[in-house]
Design a protein around this motif. Structure first.
Motif, PDB file in Angstrom:
ATOM      1  N   LEU A 115       0.944  -1.234  -0.653  1.00 12.53           N
ATOM      2  CA  LEU A 115      -0.109   0.285  -0.350  1.00 12.53           C
ATOM      3  C   LEU A 115       0.754   1.267  -0.213  1.00 12.53           C
ATOM      4  O   LEU A 115       0.153   2.265  -0.418  1.00 12.53           O
ATOM      5  CB  LEU A 115      -0.862   0.040   1.271  1.00 12.53           C
ATOM      6  CG  LEU A 115      -2.413  -0.406   1.384  1.00 12.53           C
ATOM      7  CD1 LEU A 115      -3.296  -0.370   3.027  1.00 12.53           C
ATOM      8  CD2 LEU A 115      -2.795   0.086   0.070  1.00 12.53           C
ATOM      9  N   GLY A 116       2.129   0.994   0.492  1.00  8.67           N
ATOM     10  CA  GLY A 116       3.047   1.940   0.632  1.00  8.67           C
ATOM     11  C   GLY A 116       3.326   2.755   1.391  1.00  8.67           C
ATOM     12  O   GLY A 116       3.399   4.174   1.279  1.00  8.67           O
ATOM     13  N   LEU A 117       2.739   2.660   2.485  1.00  6.26           N
ATOM     14  CA  LEU A 117       2.553   3.686   3.620  1.00  6.26           C
ATOM     15  C   LEU A 117       3.505   3.777   4.151  1.00  6.26           C
ATOM     16  O   LEU A 117       4.984   2.392   4.211  1.00  6.26           O
ATOM     17  CB  LEU A 117       2.048   2.160   4.931  1.00  6.26           C
ATOM     18  CG  LEU A 117       0.498   2.408   4.681  1.00  6.26           C
ATOM     19  CD1 LEU A 117      -0.045   0.838   5.503  1.00  6.26           C
ATOM     20  CD2 LEU A 117      -0.273   3.062   3.793  1.00  6.26           C
ATOM     21  N   GLY A 118       4.062   4.809   5.167  1.00  2.12           N
ATOM     22  CA  GLY A 118       5.648   5.420   5.116  1.00  2.12           C
ATOM     23  C   GLY A 118       5.540   4.910   6.520  1.00  2.12           C
ATOM     24  O   GLY A 118       5.352   5.799   7.637  1.00  2.12           O
ATOM     25  N   VAL A 119       5.509   3.295   7.251  1.00  7.21           N
ATOM     26  CA  VAL A 119       5.531   3.087   8.353  1.00  7.21           C
ATOM     27  C   VAL A 119       7.115   3.197   9.019  1.00  7.21           C
ATOM     28  O   VAL A 119       7.720   2.358   7.847  1.00  7.21           O
ATOM     29  CB  VAL A 119       5.009   2.125   8.883  1.00  7.21           C
ATOM     30  CG1 VAL A 119       5.021   1.288   9.244  1.00  7.21           C
ATOM     31  CG2 VAL A 119       3.259   2.207   8.289  1.00  7.21           C
ATOM     32  N   ASP A 120       7.623   3.264   9.912  1.00  7.09           N
ATOM     33  CA  ASP A 120       8.944   2.829  10.570  1.00  7.09           C
ATOM     34  C   ASP A 120       8.471   1.341  11.354  1.00  7.09           C
ATOM     35  O   ASP A 120       8.318   0.636  12.301  1.00  7.09           O
ATOM     36  CB  ASP A 120       9.416   3.768  12.102  1.00  7.09           C
ATOM     37  CG  ASP A 120      10.106   3.098  12.180  1.00  7.09           C
ATOM     38  OD1 ASP A 120      11.267   2.922  11.868  1.00  7.09           O
ATOM     39  OD2 ASP A 120      11.091   3.983  13.260  1.00  7.09           O
ATOM     40  N   TRP A 121       9.145   0.937  10.116  1.00  5.26           N
ATOM     41  CA  TRP A 121       8.925  -1.203  10.877  1.00  5.26           C
ATOM     42  C   TRP A 121       9.825  -1.691  11.747  1.00  5.26           C
ATOM     43  O   TRP A 121       9.520  -2.832  12.502  1.00  5.26           O
ATOM     44  CB  TRP A 121       8.615  -2.024   9.135  1.00  5.26           C
ATOM     45  CG  TRP A 121       7.249  -1.570   8.306  1.00  5.26           C
ATOM     46  CD1 TRP A 121       7.156  -0.799   7.368  1.00  5.26           C
ATOM     47  CD2 TRP A 121       6.658  -2.522   8.547  1.00  5.26           C
ATOM     48  NE1 TRP A 121       6.053  -0.570   6.725  1.00  5.26           N
ATOM     49  CE2 TRP A 121       5.501  -1.874   7.617  1.00  5.26           C
ATOM     50  CE3 TRP A 121       6.019  -3.294   9.709  1.00  5.26           C
ATOM     51  CZ2 TRP A 121       4.292  -1.926   7.730  1.00  5.26           C
ATOM     52  CZ3 TRP A 121       4.256  -3.718   9.248  1.00  5.26           C
ATOM     53  CH2 TRP A 121       4.098  -2.898   8.774  1.00  5.26           C
ATOM     54  N   ASN A 122      10.572  -0.406  11.730  1.00  7.46           N
ATOM     55  CA  ASN A 122      12.081  -0.947  12.725  1.00  7.46           C
ATOM     56  C   ASN A 122      10.929  -1.007  14.296  1.00  7.46           C
ATOM     57  O   ASN A 122      11.358  -2.095  15.176  1.00  7.46           O
ATOM     58  CB  ASN A 122      12.718   0.071  12.856  1.00  7.46           C
ATOM     59  CG  ASN A 122      13.293   0.040  11.804  1.00  7.46           C
ATOM     60  OD1 ASN A 122      13.729  -0.456  11.271  1.00  7.46           O
ATOM     61  ND2 ASN A 122      13.578   1.404  11.620  1.00  7.46           N
ATOM     62  N   ARG A 123       9.689  -0.239  14.363  1.00  2.23           N
ATOM     63  CA  ARG A 123       9.060  -0.861  15.866  1.00  2.23           C
ATOM     64  C   ARG A 123       8.135  -1.174  15.695  1.00  2.23           C
ATOM     65  O   ARG A 123       7.514  -1.031  16.712  1.00  2.23           O
ATOM     66  CB  ARG A 123       8.625   0.869  15.452  1.00  2.23           C
ATOM     67  CG  ARG A 123       9.844   1.997  16.049  1.00  2.23           C
ATOM     68  CD  ARG A 123       9.445   3.255  15.849  1.00  2.23           C
ATOM     69  NE  ARG A 123      10.594   4.318  16.590  1.00  2.23           N
ATOM     70  CZ  ARG A 123      10.903   4.831  16.976  1.00  2.23           C
ATOM     71  NH1 ARG A 123      10.092   4.495  18.808  1.00  2.23           N
ATOM     72  NH2 ARG A 123      11.781   5.693  17.542  1.00  2.23           N
ATOM     73  N   GLU A 124       8.046  -2.317  14.870  1.00  2.00           N
ATOM     74  CA  GLU A 124       7.104  -3.392  14.833  1.00  2.00           C
ATOM     75  C   GLU A 124       6.799  -4.214  16.060  1.00  2.00           C
ATOM     76  O   GLU A 124       7.590  -4.095  16.301  1.00  2.00           O
ATOM     77  CB  GLU A 124       6.944  -4.268  13.457  1.00  2.00           C
ATOM     78  CG  GLU A 124       6.796  -5.725  13.224  1.00  2.00           C
ATOM     79  CD  GLU A 124       6.154  -6.183  12.417  1.00  2.00           C
ATOM     80  OE1 GLU A 124       5.558  -7.100  12.110  1.00  2.00           O
ATOM     81  OE2 GLU A 124       7.510  -6.507  11.981  1.00  2.00           O
ATOM     82  N   ILE A 125       5.709  -4.212  17.112  1.00  2.00           N
ATOM     83  CA  ILE A 125       5.323  -4.934  17.609  1.00  2.00           C
ATOM     84  C   ILE A 125       4.156  -5.837  17.187  1.00  2.00           C
ATOM     85  O   ILE A 125       3.289  -5.406  16.961  1.00  2.00           O
ATOM     86  CB  ILE A 125       4.270  -4.356  18.523  1.00  2.00           C
ATOM     87  CG1 ILE A 125       3.987  -3.321  18.855  1.00  2.00           C
ATOM     88  CG2 ILE A 125       5.855  -3.230  18.970  1.00  2.00           C
ATOM     89  CD1 ILE A 125       3.322  -2.396  19.937  1.00  2.00           C
ATOM     90  N   ALA A 126       3.926  -7.459  18.180  1.00  2.00           N
ATOM     91  CA  ALA A 126       2.746  -8.236  17.418  1.00  2.00           C
ATOM     92  C   ALA A 126       2.560  -8.397  19.235  1.00  2.00           C
ATOM     93  O   ALA A 126       3.285  -9.063  20.675  1.00  2.00           O
ATOM     94  CB  ALA A 126       3.580  -9.592  17.371  1.00  2.00           C
ATOM     95  N   ALA A 591      -1.695   0.339  -5.771  1.00  2.00           N
ATOM     96  CA  ALA A 591      -2.043   1.392  -4.768  1.00  2.00           C
ATOM     97  C   ALA A 591      -2.362   2.330  -4.884  1.00  2.00           C
ATOM     98  O   ALA A 591      -2.827   3.472  -3.968  1.00  2.00           O
ATOM     99  CB  ALA A 591      -0.691   0.699  -3.656  1.00  2.00           C
ATOM    100  N   ASP A 592      -1.566   3.363  -5.362  1.00  2.00           N
ATOM    101  CA  ASP A 592      -1.490   4.801  -5.397  1.00  2.00           C
ATOM    102  C   ASP A 592      -3.341   5.210  -5.919  1.00  2.00           C
ATOM    103  O   ASP A 592      -4.159   5.182  -5.849  1.00  2.00           O
ATOM    104  CB  ASP A 592      -1.025   5.246  -6.180  1.00  2.00           C
ATOM    105  CG  ASP A 592       0.463   5.423  -5.981  1.00  2.00           C
ATOM    106  OD1 ASP A 592       0.743   5.779  -5.282  1.00  2.00           O
ATOM    107  OD2 ASP A 592       1.395   6.154  -6.761  1.00  2.00           O
TER     108      ASP A 592
END
Length: 813
Positions: A115-126, A591-592
């Motif tokens: 989807l092209g989200l500008g997410v900081d995936w380093n901070r991913e939590i589960a 996605a756009d």
């Protein structure tokens, strides 16, 4: 640049660049103002749905816009990973909930990246990972020591087949939603969080939340439900002790004709000991739902206990009934029944021929129940008093007899957090015969949930696993057992916003980084979470503040509640067979296109009606934008306009462009009106399409428009805008460009449009130079053919009124 819009190549290229360059990695080391944008995290069900696409695109637009405006932005993502659906899927697919959950996370993460989200995936939590739930276990033990978590026996919905407690919404027509078994009411020991200790602060602090929708604040106020009333005690005839009730209507006490207790009330249990029929009725009541809404709409049923109480003020004896409309969990589990002035009591009294006594004057005496406030009659010493005066006087009379007192009450109840399900966070308590309930010491946390289990559909695996529950007491080292209930999954979603800020801390639930990022500047999520999730998150924020972890009082400064995605007039759902697969949309159009359609089809807070034609229209616009850029660059590179003489047409184009820049910034930042922002850019592109000429000055203006259109649309359609910018400005990157600033000089108009009226009625308009004198404007207006035809031979112009820069009114007669 390719002539045709190659969306797959464009989107893959942009996403590869963002990942390689860690474009959206957030850092606390910045001199920019911080902006924490958070969308409610998803449950890893396996596939994205259109509600996800809309929710996360809204958050992403706001994040990207603020990044361009010079903010230090954090937009994290994670997974609300515990819960019953994983258990049901595990049983159905003959697998373990953990395996099913982790596979779904990987699949959905891939989709979110597409989807092209500008997410900081380093901070991913589960939330199902021990390094996450360790800290909520730690908080649980701290709150348990402070008395803010306690254990008590409570009435619950029990599914005898699944062997678990059901939430009210999981009881459908008296049966378990999954098993179909008749649900029972059971009294079982459960852990509760003392949210009522924070009721007043939770209520008062709503006034601080200026960035929240009023609708949501009203829903929370009603849920907390502060009321002022009175405790009333009715002496039990023939016994020691009193029956205590709470009422918000002490003014109606003189109209009480019976009292009703819940099936679980001690008086009901006592009366049923020698009354088999009453015992059977109580058992029937216990099979019903414990939900207030269900109780309110259910048929009113009751049975007399044979017991009586004495009215505390008039001395009359009133019968005690067991009634299915009285909830054990509300007030004292008993009500004083005033049928003339309460709808439920009125219905019940009519059914069982109980007395109905009116004590409040009604403008129409024939209409009962009369539930409004009014003036008392037939109430002895209290006749003629209004609601406030009567409530005070009756409360004082009860207090003088030591049979009552004024009391503030909340509708809010303490939060029962125990669940008998497996796939959840283990409650960190050890049961010792000698020491009682002992919290697990911090050094022994986390209590890890075994993940390699077999789900047979009967009860929780850890309740049958001695290797999990057999342990030793931390206090006396004697034999002990672990608690095998798990926490309500609302627990995990009530503090995750703080963990993102301290995502890798191994020493604390939240560290100083949380005080940098919190509170969340913008929270985005569905209106369906307006009460419980948001209330619990506010509660947890205050708990974390009070144990010294964070400093802020409230977790979310601004709240945007987006509407649902509808198709054929109803919410998309698999059961209705009206879903649209986002993956198919991304594969077909990109996605756009999906993002543009979602943001253009409706304002974010309103429901969005799905339309295939709207998707095709969004894609058509992107192809047109791409082609306009291609056609422009076919003539070679050129710098954007800075100075030089412009024709009236080029001045008009630049006026529209820079007015659009100002409007779109306001649409994104203040109004969150993304559909009108897109509409303004589309109008700009329509105007550009009409601009002819290939001379240098015209091409430089066209370059300026295309560059700014790429910037304005970049938060919504970031892939294509990055690609277009790279073609237009080969030596720079769009991510370094920042948000465009409107050129104020371009918005200074040389001409102005005057509306022309004749005798106050609109007849036309003219464009004139701003420098024209009043006399010249009057003369120009009279020369217009659409004015001339209203001036007849026998009529004359009596006067001409000029309102500067707005209108000219010609008065004839």
């Amino acid at each position: 640049m390719q002539q045709q819009y190659p969306f797959k190549e464009v989107e893959q290229s942009a996403q590869t660049y963002w990942e390689a360059n860690q474009t959206f990695a957030a850092s606390e080391k910045s001199d920019k103002p911080k902006y924490y944008c958070l969308s409610m995290f998803p449950y890893p069900s396996g596939r994205l749905h259109m509600g996800h696409v809309r929710n996360y695109t809204i958050g992403d637009v706001l994040s990207r816009f603020h990044k361009m405006k010079g903010f230090n932005v954090m937009q994290p993502m994670g997974w609300d990973a515990f819960g019953l659906p994983a258990e049901n899927a595990a049983i159905k697919n003959n697998t373990a909930p953990a395996k099913w959950t982790y596979e779904n996370i990987e699949h959905m993460k891939t989709q979110l990246k597409q989807l092209g989200l500008g997410v900081d995936w380093n901070r991913e939590i589960a939330t199902c990972k021990p390094e996450y739930y360790k800290w909520e276990q730690w908080l649980f033990t701290e709150l348990f020591k402070k008395g803010l978590i306690y254990k008590k026996t409570s009435t619950v919905n029990w599914d005898p087949v699944d062997g678990t407690v059901l939430a009210n919404e999981q009881v459908i027509d008296g049966r378990g939603w999954r098993s179909g078994a008749l649900v029972e009411k059971r009294d079982i020991p459960q852990y509760f969080m003392k949210i009522t200790a924070y009721a007043e602060e939770l209520l008062n602090d709503l006034d601080k939340l200026d960035g929240w929708p009023e609708q949501v604040k009203t829903m929370q106020r009603n849920w907390i439900g502060k009321s002022f009333g009175c405790e009333v005690e009715f002496p039990i005839v023939g016994q020691d002790g009193n029956l205590k009730v709470y009422t918000t209507r002490p003014d109606t006490l003189m109209g009480a004709t019976y009292v009703a207790v819940a099936a679980e009330h001690a008086l009901a249990t006592q009366a049923a000991q020698n009354n088999p029929a009453l015992a059977d009725f109580i058992a029937e009541c216990k099979r019903g739902s414990v939900a207030e809404a269900d109780v309110a709409t259910a048929e009113k049923k009751g049975m007399a206990t044979g017991l009586f109480v004495t009215h505390p003020l008039n001395g009359q004896q009133l019968p005690v009934w067991v009634a299915n409309y009285v909830l054990a969990s509300y007030g004292e589990g008993a009500v004083m029944a005033v049928p003339a002035h309460d709808e439920r009591d009125f219905e019940f009294a009519g059914k069982y021929n109980l007395p109905i006594k009116a004590v409040i004057q009604n403008t129409d005496a024939d209409i009962l129940p009369m539930t409004e406030h009014g003036v008392l009659f037939d109430s002895g010493d209290f006749n003629g008093l209004d609601f406030d005066a009567a409530s005070s006087a009756i409360s004082a009379a009860l207090s003088a007899k030591n049979l009552g007192k004024r009391r503030t009450q909340y509708r809010l109840r303490d939060w029962g957090v125990s669940r008998q399900r497996y796939w959840g966070c283990p409650i960190p308590i050890i049961h010792c015969d000698k020491c009682g309930e002992v919290p697990v010491p911090a050094a022994q946390l986390p209590v890890v949930l075994p993940e390699n289990v077999v789900m047979d559909g009967v009860g929780s695996p850890i309740k049958k696993d001695p290797s999990f529950y057999d342990t030793t007491c931390p206090t006396c080292s004697g034999k002990a057992t672990r608690e095998t209930d798990t926490l309500d999954t609302f627990f995990e979603s009530s503090w995750y916003f703080a963990r993102y800020a301290s995502f890798d801390s191994k020493t604390a639930m939240a560290d100083e980084r949380a005080n940098y990022w919190l509170p969340v500047d913008q929270y985005v999520g569905g209106i369906e979470h307006a009460i419980l999730h948001l209330l619990y998150a506010r509660f947890f924020n205050k708990l974390m503040r009070d144990v010294g972890l964070i400093k802020n009082d409230e977790p979310f400064t601004n709240l945007l509640t987006q509407g649902m995605v509808l198709k054929e007039g109803t919410k998309m759902s698999k059961s209705k067979g009206n879903t649209v697969d986002p993956q198919e949309l991304i594969d077909t159009y990109g996605a756009d296109t999906a993002r543009l359609f979602m943001m253009f089809a409706a304002p974010p807070e309103q429901s969005l009606e799905w339309a295939d034609s709207g998707v095709e229209g969004a894609n058509r616009f992107l192809r047109r934008l791409w082609k306009a850029t291609y056609d422009h660059l076919e003539l070679g590179q050129i710098a954007a306009y800075t100075t030089g003489d412009l024709s009236a047409e080029l001045k008009a184009i630049r006026l529209q462009l820079h007015s659009t820049i100002e409007k779109v910034a306001d649409d994104y930042g203040r109004r969150h009106s993304f559909n009108t922002a897109i509409s303004s850019v589309m109008e700009m592109m329509n105007a550009l399409a009409k601009l002819e000429g290939s001379d240098e000055i015209t091409r430089s203006v066209r370059q300026e428009v295309l560059q700014n259109v790429a910037l304005l649309l970049s938060p919504i359609v970031p892939h294509i805008c990055q690609a277009i910018w790279t073609e237009l400005c080969p030596q720079s990157h769009i991510l370094d460009a920042g948000w465009p600033v409107a050129d104020q000089s371009a918005m200074v108009q040389d001409s102005v449009e005057y509306v022309i009226q004749v005798n106050g009625k609109l007849r036309g308009s003219i464009n004139v130079a701003k420098t024209e004198t009043k006399e010249a404007l009057e003369k120009l207006a009279l020369q217009q053919p659409f004015v001339q035809k209203f001036i007849e031979e026998n009529m004359s112009v009596r006067k001409v009124i000029v309102v500067p820069n707005k209108l000219i009114n010609v008065v004839v007669g």
